[in-house]
Enzyme design. Sequence first.
Site, PDB file in Angstrom:
ATOM      1  N   HIS A   2     -32.758 -34.981  44.703  1.00 51.21           N
ATOM      2  CA  HIS A   2     -33.720 -34.815  45.797  1.00 51.21           C
ATOM      3  C   HIS A   2     -35.136 -34.815  45.227  1.00 51.21           C
ATOM      4  O   HIS A   2     -35.382 -34.182  44.186  1.00 51.21           O
ATOM      5  CB  HIS A   2     -33.499 -33.473  46.505  1.00 51.21           C
ATOM      6  N   ARG A  29     -20.894 -37.176  48.930  1.00 45.12           N
ATOM      7  CA  ARG A  29     -22.252 -37.654  48.660  1.00 45.12           C
ATOM      8  C   ARG A  29     -22.244 -38.441  47.360  1.00 45.12           C
ATOM      9  O   ARG A  29     -21.593 -38.049  46.385  1.00 45.12           O
ATOM     10  CB  ARG A  29     -23.236 -36.477  48.467  1.00 45.12           C
ATOM     11  N   TYR A  33     -23.913 -27.125  43.166  1.00 43.29           N
ATOM     12  CA  TYR A  33     -25.278 -26.610  43.269  1.00 43.29           C
ATOM     13  C   TYR A  33     -25.324 -25.122  42.945  1.00 43.29           C
ATOM     14  O   TYR A  33     -24.403 -24.379  43.323  1.00 43.29           O
ATOM     15  CB  TYR A  33     -25.821 -26.780  44.689  1.00 43.29           C
ATOM     16  N   HIS A  75     -26.986 -37.959  43.425  1.00 52.17           N
ATOM     17  CA  HIS A  75     -28.374 -38.103  43.882  1.00 52.17           C
ATOM     18  C   HIS A  75     -29.238 -36.969  43.373  1.00 52.17           C
ATOM     19  O   HIS A  75     -28.745 -35.892  43.040  1.00 52.17           O
ATOM     20  CB  HIS A  75     -28.441 -38.155  45.415  1.00 52.17           C
ATOM     21  N   TYR A  95     -20.349 -34.999  45.234  1.00 53.97           N
ATOM     22  CA  TYR A  95     -19.624 -33.831  45.739  1.00 53.97           C
ATOM     23  C   TYR A  95     -19.187 -34.057  47.181  1.00 53.97           C
ATOM     24  O   TYR A  95     -19.803 -34.804  47.929  1.00 53.97           O
ATOM     25  CB  TYR A  95     -20.457 -32.552  45.609  1.00 53.97           C
TER      26      TYR A  95
END
Lengths: 250, 204
Positions: A170, A165, A116, A168, A155
């Site tokens: 959000h 995770r 991120y 995905h 990640y």
Amino acid sequence: MAEPGSNQTPETGAFFQRDRQWHPPAFTPSYKSSVLRSPQKALLSFDNTLSELTGPVFGHAMIRERDNDLIHNFARPGESAIGERIIVHGRVLDERGVGVPGALLEFWQANAGGRYRHKKDGYLAPLDPNFGGCGRTLTGEDGAYAFRTVRPGPYPWPNGPNDWRPAHIHFSVFGHGFAQRLITQMYFEGDPLIWRCPIVGGIRDKAAVEALIAALDMQSTIPMDALAYKFDIVLRGRRSTLFENRPEGN
Amino acid sequence: MAQSLDRPKESPSQTAGPYVHIGLTPNFCGIGGVYEDDLGSAMVNERTKGERIELRIRVLDGTGTPLKDALIEIWQADADGLYNSSAEMRGAADPNFFGWGRCPTDMETGLCSFETIKPGRVPFRDGRLMAPHITLWIVARGINLGLHTRLYFSDEEEANGEDPILARIEHRVRVSTLIAERQGDAYIFDIHLQGDKETVFFDS
């Protein structure tokens, strides 16, 4: 107020109650940070008042051309983000199956390596200099939306000793009333990490988890360019006001 | 067998996670050049009608520690009690007041500050007036479904006393968890997610 020239009466009925057995509960201890951040007392229930029935209206004027193109909206001129190019599209509906027009969707995600662009993310995988990770769009008259991005990578995160995770994206969604406000996550068909994830696992009903998994949509791919995934989002429906007695002005 | 009601279910919620800023306030977390401004960062301009106030809000976990990765949205009526919404049928709201704001909690202090106006009173379903209030919606890492509550004002004692929602709170000792304390032009409001001082959250 209704839009000038519109022949449609805005809907003002109360929203269907949330099925809180379907949503994840607040306290899901396998997802550790929920332990100290979950209310323990019962919620106060009441039928919507004007404060929940109304909500902000976002106009097309605020959306710029590249807001729904994450491959390019942070990239240097002539360059693009690295990763599996995909189109994500679908409709925003309500629980009556009716399309929700003018819904503001905002989305954010990690890059293709699972990193991120956020100073609190210290994962080893590198940043992509051409990828920011945010986008937004408004649904059309039928509730349809689309955006272009790269498929995010999975990640690791500090929950259990080896939790990852699933890939995905959000999503944040505004309907027409503030009571419809929703944030969720979209997962990708076939990802074996989905069923191992404590955040996903907070949802108890398998059908509810499946409602968050986008299907590969070969019909919507662009040959030699991008794969496509279809993801429909459902917001709370609302009652008709036809048979509700309310004093004038309410 | 009866016909199936055949209704789709609401999409289940998931946490906003620790990096919610990337999507909702990218400029705040250093992602510049994608959006001009972060949405909801400015609520009033010089033509907005009403009394200027500041809200200073924190969100505290079950140990009393402020959350430094939460995000709060507020929704409120204008100074005359009208919502700037397509579902507002009573008249046109102040065109210089959108009514919605968004603020992440500060990454160091956990403080969230909104510059807004004090809202007018809005009728309840039966026509009685609710006390002036602001609707809050809170998301963060560890919160699986956005939390809904209201902020009422400590200097509106009489109106608060006749508010139909506050009247629904069975344990009267909990009413004070929804009332922000006035300090000068600011109102101080701590939201306790859990424990003895737990804020009243709504299902509406």
